[in-house]
Design a protein around this motif. Structure first.
Motif, short mmCIF file in Angstrom:
data_model
loop_
_atom_site.label_atom_id
_atom_site.label_comp_id
_atom_site.label_asym_id
_atom_site.label_seq_id
_atom_site.Cartn_x
_atom_site.Cartn_y
_atom_site.Cartn_z
N LEU A 115 0.87 -1.10 -0.11
CA LEU A 115 0.01 0.06 0.10
C LEU A 115 0.96 1.13 -0.10
N ALA A 116 1.91 1.39 0.90
CA ALA A 116 2.74 2.49 0.93
C ALA A 116 3.33 3.00 -0.25
N PRO A 117 3.83 2.05 -1.04
CA PRO A 117 4.46 2.52 -2.23
C PRO A 117 3.50 2.98 -3.31
N LEU A 118 2.54 2.69 -3.32
CA LEU A 118 1.37 3.17 -4.21
C LEU A 118 1.04 4.69 -3.80
N ARG A 119 0.73 4.76 -2.56
CA ARG A 119 0.45 6.06 -1.76
C ARG A 119 1.61 7.19 -2.12
N VAL A 120 3.02 6.67 -2.12
CA VAL A 120 3.97 7.48 -2.53
C VAL A 120 3.81 8.07 -3.98
N LEU A 121 3.78 6.77 -4.84
CA LEU A 121 3.25 7.38 -6.05
C LEU A 121 2.13 8.43 -6.37
N ALA A 122 1.12 8.01 -5.83
CA ALA A 122 0.06 8.92 -6.16
C ALA A 122 0.44 10.36 -5.65
N ALA A 123 1.10 10.41 -4.41
CA ALA A 123 1.23 11.81 -3.81
C ALA A 123 2.52 12.66 -4.53
N LEU A 124 3.34 11.82 -5.33
CA LEU A 124 4.46 12.77 -5.89
C LEU A 124 4.80 12.66 -7.29
N ARG A 125 3.84 11.75 -7.75
CA ARG A 125 3.82 11.49 -9.34
C ARG A 125 3.80 12.87 -10.37
N GLY A 126 3.16 13.92 -9.62
CA GLY A 126 2.91 15.15 -10.44
C GLY A 126 4.40 16.03 -10.40
N LEU A 127 5.37 15.45 -9.68
CA LEU A 127 6.90 15.89 -9.83
C LEU A 127 7.35 15.42 -10.63
N VAL A 128 7.09 14.19 -11.30
CA VAL A 128 7.84 13.85 -12.39
C VAL A 128 7.53 14.33 -13.86
N VAL A 129 8.79 14.56 -14.60
CA VAL A 129 8.55 15.42 -15.59
C VAL A 129 8.11 14.47 -16.74
N PRO A 130 7.41 15.22 -17.84
CA PRO A 130 6.94 14.27 -19.13
C PRO A 130 8.17 13.49 -19.61
N GLY A 131 7.89 12.27 -19.57
CA GLY A 131 8.92 11.39 -20.11
C GLY A 131 9.93 11.01 -19.09
N GLY A 132 9.72 11.07 -17.86
CA GLY A 132 10.25 10.72 -16.59
C GLY A 132 9.92 9.38 -16.30
N THR A 133 10.49 8.78 -15.10
CA THR A 133 10.20 7.38 -14.73
C THR A 133 9.69 7.41 -13.39
N VAL A 134 8.78 6.45 -13.15
CA VAL A 134 8.56 6.16 -11.65
C VAL A 134 8.63 4.60 -11.70
N ALA A 135 9.49 4.29 -10.29
CA ALA A 135 9.81 2.64 -10.43
C ALA A 135 9.57 2.40 -8.91
N VAL A 136 9.46 1.05 -8.82
CA VAL A 136 9.31 0.30 -7.51
C VAL A 136 10.06 -0.83 -7.30
N MET A 137 10.84 -0.85 -6.13
CA MET A 137 11.77 -2.29 -6.07
C MET A 137 10.48 -3.29 -5.67
N SER A 138 10.59 -4.15 -6.59
CA SER A 138 9.78 -5.69 -6.46
C SER A 138 10.78 -6.57 -6.11
N SER A 139 10.32 -7.64 -6.43
CA SER A 139 11.07 -8.89 -6.69
C SER A 139 10.39 -10.11 -7.21
N GLU A 140 11.33 -11.00 -7.72
CA GLU A 140 10.72 -12.35 -8.31
C GLU A 140 9.93 -12.90 -7.33
#
Length: 233
Positions: A115-140
């Motif tokens: 839950l927390a990573p998606l809340r972070v993305l929702a709150a901060l995605r507006g700072l990411v420039v057009p063509g920028g990257t949003v990434a999350v550390m996952s795992s196989e």
């Protein structure tokens, strides 16, 4: 005619006090990125990293489960566009069959890891420039199709939930032009991965940064390992 050097790329690494997040922030700064790294009250190895980074690394305090703290961080970063927003937040509470996991532990792990990573993305995605990257550390270990060995059922479930939520996020924001990545860094020797893990973060994280830089500007969602190969869902 001499052309001015392009401005440095800017990154925010959420969850960087130690382990993979710390090495990621250090590696980006080493490559010339301007990096803001977040940590909880315990800043771990970040103060030393700041001293070594020559002004390319700054630190902000954030508890990823604290909505007010997240909103405050968003306010402090206003007007500072990002080329990369990377969320690295995960905990593990041991290896027990899921029916033996207390409800409060299940809730804690799911909240921090999914839950927390998606809340972070929702709150901060507006700072990411057009063509920028949003990434999350996952795992196989979040791969449903690769779950053929026993153990760590709650951690696996939390990463599978993270992957599913990221797919929903990508569907909801399909037209924003951002590159969206779930990264499997492999089994590294960290507090989470344990001392007997086969990978050294100082060797694996630079490969992760190679993937981030290679994928930049390619819209859509991908689940990739540290070599840039797709991980099965």
């Amino acid at each position: 005619m001499t052309h001015p050097a392009p401005p440095p790329r800017r990154a925010l690494v959420v969850g960087a006090s130690r382990g993979l997040g710390l090495v990621l922030a250090e590696e980006l700064a080493r490559r010339g990125w301007q990096v803001v790294a977040t940590a909880r009250a315990d800043r771990g190895g970040l103060p030393a990293a700041v001293r070594a980074a020559g002004g390319r690394l700054a630190v902000e305090t954030l508890e990823v489960t604290d909505a007010a703290a997240l909103a405050a961080l968003r306010g402090r970063l206003a007007g500072r566009p990002l080329d990369l927003l990377f969320v690295n937040a995960a905990i593990d509470r041991g290896d027990r069959p899921i029916d033996e996991v207390p409800t409060e532990v299940f809730t804690e792990v799911m909240t921090v890891n999914a839950l927390a990573p998606l809340r972070v993305l929702a709150a901060l995605r507006g700072l990411v420039v057009p063509g920028g990257t949003v990434a999350v550390m996952s795992s196989e270990q979040g791969s449903v199709s690769l779950n053929t060995e026993g153990g760590y059922e709650l951690y696996k479930a939390s990463k599978a939930a993270l992957n599913q939520l990221m797919r929903s996020y990508a569907t909801r924001h399909a037209d924003d032009g951002h590159t969206k990545l779930l990264i499997d860094p492999g089994h590294n020797r960290t507090r989470l991965g344990g001392p007997d893990a086969p990978l050294d973060p100082r060797r694996s994280v630079p490969a992760v940064v190679d993937v981030l830089e290679a994928q930049a500007g390619t819209p859509g969602l991908r689940f990739l390992d540290r070599r840039g190969a797709p991980v099965p869902w």
